[in-house]
Write a protein that holds these residues in place. Sequence first.
Motif, short mmCIF file in Angstrom:
data_model
loop_
_atom_site.label_atom_id
_atom_site.label_comp_id
_atom_site.label_asym_id
_atom_site.label_seq_id
_atom_site.Cartn_x
_atom_site.Cartn_y
_atom_site.Cartn_z
N SER A 36 0.83 -1.21 0.00
CA SER A 36 0.00 0.00 0.00
C SER A 36 0.86 1.26 0.00
O SER A 36 0.54 2.25 -0.67
CB SER A 36 -0.93 0.02 1.22
OG SER A 36 -1.75 -1.12 1.22
N THR A 37 1.96 1.21 0.75
CA THR A 37 2.88 2.35 0.77
C THR A 37 3.42 2.62 -0.63
O THR A 37 3.40 3.76 -1.12
CB THR A 37 4.07 2.07 1.73
OG1 THR A 37 3.54 1.78 3.02
CG2 THR A 37 5.01 3.25 1.81
N TYR A 38 3.88 1.57 -1.30
CA TYR A 38 4.37 1.71 -2.67
C TYR A 38 3.26 2.23 -3.59
O TYR A 38 3.50 3.10 -4.44
CB TYR A 38 4.85 0.36 -3.21
CG TYR A 38 6.32 0.04 -3.00
CD1 TYR A 38 7.32 0.99 -3.25
CD2 TYR A 38 6.71 -1.23 -2.59
CE1 TYR A 38 8.66 0.66 -3.10
CE2 TYR A 38 8.05 -1.56 -2.43
CZ TYR A 38 9.02 -0.61 -2.68
OH TYR A 38 10.34 -0.93 -2.53
N ASN A 39 2.04 1.65 -3.46
CA ASN A 39 0.93 2.08 -4.32
C ASN A 39 0.76 3.59 -4.24
O ASN A 39 0.59 4.27 -5.25
CB ASN A 39 -0.38 1.41 -3.89
CG ASN A 39 -0.44 -0.06 -4.30
OD1 ASN A 39 0.30 -0.51 -5.17
ND2 ASN A 39 -1.32 -0.81 -3.65
N ASN A 40 0.79 4.11 -3.00
CA ASN A 40 0.60 5.55 -2.81
C ASN A 40 1.75 6.35 -3.41
O ASN A 40 1.54 7.37 -4.06
CB ASN A 40 0.48 5.88 -1.32
CG ASN A 40 -0.84 5.38 -0.75
OD1 ASN A 40 -1.83 5.29 -1.49
ND2 ASN A 40 -0.86 5.05 0.53
N LEU A 41 2.98 5.88 -3.17
CA LEU A 41 4.15 6.63 -3.63
C LEU A 41 4.29 6.61 -5.16
O LEU A 41 4.80 7.56 -5.75
CB LEU A 41 5.43 6.06 -3.01
CG LEU A 41 5.64 6.31 -1.52
CD1 LEU A 41 6.76 5.43 -0.98
CD2 LEU A 41 5.95 7.79 -1.27
N LEU A 42 3.86 5.52 -5.77
CA LEU A 42 4.14 5.34 -7.20
C LEU A 42 2.96 5.70 -8.10
O LEU A 42 3.10 5.74 -9.33
CB LEU A 42 4.56 3.88 -7.49
CG LEU A 42 5.86 3.45 -6.81
CD1 LEU A 42 6.12 1.96 -7.05
CD2 LEU A 42 7.06 4.27 -7.32
N GLY A 47 5.10 6.95 -16.21
CA GLY A 47 5.68 5.76 -16.83
C GLY A 47 5.45 4.47 -16.07
O GLY A 47 5.76 3.40 -16.57
N VAL A 48 4.89 4.57 -14.85
CA VAL A 48 4.75 3.37 -14.00
C VAL A 48 3.32 2.84 -14.03
O VAL A 48 2.36 3.59 -13.82
CB VAL A 48 5.13 3.68 -12.54
CG1 VAL A 48 4.79 2.50 -11.62
CG2 VAL A 48 6.61 4.02 -12.43
N ILE A 49 3.17 1.54 -14.29
CA ILE A 49 1.89 0.85 -14.12
C ILE A 49 2.02 0.00 -12.85
O ILE A 49 2.96 -0.79 -12.71
CB ILE A 49 1.58 -0.06 -15.33
CG1 ILE A 49 1.47 0.79 -16.61
CG2 ILE A 49 0.32 -0.87 -15.09
CD1 ILE A 49 1.38 -0.03 -17.89
N LEU A 50 1.09 0.21 -11.91
CA LEU A 50 1.15 -0.50 -10.62
C LEU A 50 0.89 -2.01 -10.82
O LEU A 50 0.33 -2.41 -11.83
CB LEU A 50 0.12 0.08 -9.65
CG LEU A 50 0.32 1.55 -9.26
CD1 LEU A 50 -0.73 1.97 -8.23
CD2 LEU A 50 1.72 1.79 -8.70
N PRO A 51 1.30 -2.83 -9.82
CA PRO A 51 1.06 -4.28 -9.94
C PRO A 51 -0.44 -4.59 -10.00
O PRO A 51 -1.24 -3.86 -9.40
CB PRO A 51 1.63 -4.85 -8.63
CG PRO A 51 2.50 -3.78 -8.07
CD PRO A 51 1.99 -2.48 -8.57
N ALA A 54 11.11 4.81 -4.54
CA ALA A 54 10.19 5.53 -5.44
C ALA A 54 10.90 6.69 -6.13
O ALA A 54 10.75 6.91 -7.33
CB ALA A 54 8.98 6.01 -4.67
N ARG A 55 11.70 7.45 -5.35
CA ARG A 55 12.43 8.58 -5.93
C ARG A 55 13.46 8.11 -6.96
O ARG A 55 13.59 8.70 -8.04
CB ARG A 55 13.13 9.39 -4.83
CG ARG A 55 12.18 10.24 -4.03
CD ARG A 55 12.88 10.81 -2.80
NE ARG A 55 11.91 11.30 -1.84
CZ ARG A 55 11.37 12.52 -1.89
NH1 ARG A 55 11.74 13.37 -2.83
NH2 ARG A 55 10.48 12.89 -1.00
N ALA A 56 14.18 7.04 -6.59
CA ALA A 56 15.20 6.52 -7.52
C ALA A 56 14.53 6.03 -8.81
O ALA A 56 15.04 6.24 -9.92
CB ALA A 56 15.97 5.37 -6.86
N LEU A 57 13.37 5.39 -8.67
CA LEU A 57 12.66 4.89 -9.84
C LEU A 57 12.20 6.05 -10.73
O LEU A 57 12.35 6.01 -11.95
CB LEU A 57 11.45 4.04 -9.41
CG LEU A 57 10.64 3.41 -10.54
CD1 LEU A 57 11.49 2.43 -11.36
CD2 LEU A 57 9.40 2.68 -9.99
#
Length: 406
Positions: free
Chosen positions: A274-280, A285-289, A384-387
Amino acid sequence: MSSEAVAPATPVATTRPRAEVVPLSSPDVSDADRQRVLDVLSGRHLSLGPVLPAFEQALSQAAGTRFAVAVNSGTSALHLAVKAAGIGDGDEVITTPFSFVASANCMLYERAIPRFVDIDIRTYNIDATQIEGAVNGSTRGILPVHVFGYPADMPAILRIAEARRLSVIEDSCEAIGAGIHGRPAGSFGNSGAFAFYPNKQITTGEGGALVTDDPEVARLARSWRNQGRGDGSAWLQHERLGYNYRLSDINCALGLGQLSRLSGILADRQRVASTYNNLLARVPGVILPPQPAAESGVQMSWFVYVIRLEDEFSREDRGAVLEALRAEGIGCNNYFAPIHLQSFYGEQFGYRRGDFPITEHVADRTIALPFFNQLTEAQADTVARALGRAIGGVSRKSVAVGAIAQ
Ligand SMILES: *Cc1c(COP(=O)(O)O)cnc(C)c1O
């Protein structure tokens, strides 16, 4: 003094990863887990002792099956499941090319033939609507994989299997704790396989298990894992050709400790996802899982966190993003490499790029990010920032190349 101080002001391109800032994966072994292992080591039974049936009992409960047979890997569990289904020479089994290689290798061990069907891009699982079309006179089974912990469409698969009298073997190696309307992954098929390598939701170091409701399958699997010995037969009496697929009590003790914490572990992983979902969500360019809607009744068990780059990015772009992430010390990987494109599958079956276009489209663009129970919000933010920077770099380069081409 940190190495930062001596780093060159202008970073040079390098394939060598920097000291790891956030690892791809990290096992979660508690003091209580360690104590269980030490207790076994203090006793007389390091293998085939009392912890093996205790672990199996807890596993069958978690999987919602009558029996669990612990073995030394998920691959061994899959192999025994194929064998127990009576699948052999020249038989075909329908499965997905978007998986770990073991989910198809298990058929090759018995000289059976994996018959690949492309995936549903919404779930990355086998496209159940294409299974019927792949059934022929040699088809004996269907082997769905719950990819990344997202349950395959088991109701549809069971309908086809019933109509065509096919065995169903669930590769649940990435899906312990997942389910559909409360029914656990692993309990739908004639048998299911779990795996406990250190990157899985729970680990035994190395290990796996076959789960089933069928007493005959369980009996055969117990015999095969232990050199073909029979139930009550003497140590040097072998009733059939078997293997050494045993799992030691040392491994089982770790597994029992991990399993006793399963709901907490799954909650931790859900929190990290959930943390990643929010950050990304807003990173270009990103499609979530893939993840099921709350009201779907489909419960996923987070195994890995795999994002996909948008369609306009190429496989080479993905390679550049991976390299940029590694250069920043972010553990990451391309995940999966399609099974039909593994060299020996091409040699044996003549597969080529283009054979399963959706699998290839997805596999060319996926990136597994660091994912483990104790991953902190700060670490997720670093990733997330690096990505974002890595994708931005690739986009800018493509724009520049486009400009030069004109
Ligand atoms: C991990 C895994 C397996 C089995 O792995 P082992 O390393 O043999 O324990 C099988 N299939 C899938 C999809 C997996 O992810």
